[in-house]
Motif scaffolding. Structure first.
Motif, short mmCIF file in Angstrom:
data_model
loop_
_atom_site.label_atom_id
_atom_site.label_comp_id
_atom_site.label_asym_id
_atom_site.label_seq_id
_atom_site.Cartn_x
_atom_site.Cartn_y
_atom_site.Cartn_z
N GLY A 6 0.94 -1.24 0.00
CA GLY A 6 0.13 0.05 -0.09
C GLY A 6 0.74 1.49 -0.11
N ASP A 10 -2.30 4.21 3.31
CA ASP A 10 -2.78 2.85 3.95
C ASP A 10 -1.89 2.63 5.31
OD1 ASP A 10 -4.37 2.20 1.90
OD2 ASP A 10 -2.79 1.71 0.48
N ARG A 13 -3.34 4.45 8.15
CA ARG A 13 -4.62 3.77 8.64
C ARG A 13 -4.56 2.46 9.25
NH1 ARG A 13 -5.95 6.67 4.00
NH2 ARG A 13 -5.38 5.04 2.56
N ALA A 14 -3.61 1.70 9.13
CA ALA A 14 -2.82 0.38 9.20
C ALA A 14 -2.30 0.62 10.71
CB ALA A 14 -2.18 -0.35 8.50
#
Length: 139
Positions: A6, A10, A13-14
């Motif tokens: 990603g 990403d 967010r992870a």
């Protein structure tokens, strides 16, 4: 997570999803910003390949970004024309000094800190006369 899995968004967010589960007192905004700055630096100033690892235990958080460059990152004087120099200064302000760990094929940059309660979370205990739990608390 790696750059093949990603992009920077990403990764952010992870990391915050993990942080909210593993370290409930974490400042998720600070976590997102630290991850964003470290991953952006790896993508911008190295070959573009990076690996993000976030560990949380109790109130401690570790954010590590590995890349293939052996160059040690150095904070720069921030530029006012939008051309950078802010990233490592931001990370240091939020997480303290960085560790740079040399590896056989590059390096790992580690930010480590003890999470503090977020200002918007209610404080434990009764609230006198319906007062906001944020009254008298520093932001």
């Amino acid at each position: 997570m790696t750059s093949a899995d990603g992009d920077i968004g990403d990764a952010r967010r992870a990391a915050t999803a993990f942080g909210s589960r593993a370290c409930p007192d974490a400042d998720l905004g600070a976590l997102a910003l630290v991850v964003s700055e470290l991953v952006t630096n790896a993508a911008r100033h190295t070959s573009g390949w990076w690996r993000l690892t976030v560990r949380g235990e109790g109130r401690r958080l570790d954010v590590e970004v590995e890349d293939r460059s052996s160059a040690v990152p150095a904070a720069r004087t921030p530029r006012l024309d939008g051309r950078g120099g802010h990233g490592l200064n931001i990370v240091s302000a939020l997480a303290g000094p960085l560790e740079v760990l040399p590896g056989p094929h590059g390096k790992t940059v580690r930010a480590r800190w003890v999470a503090a309660r977020q200002a918007h979370e209610p404080l434990p205990g009764p609230e006198p006369h319906g007062a906001s739990p944020l009254i008298g608390q520093e932001p």
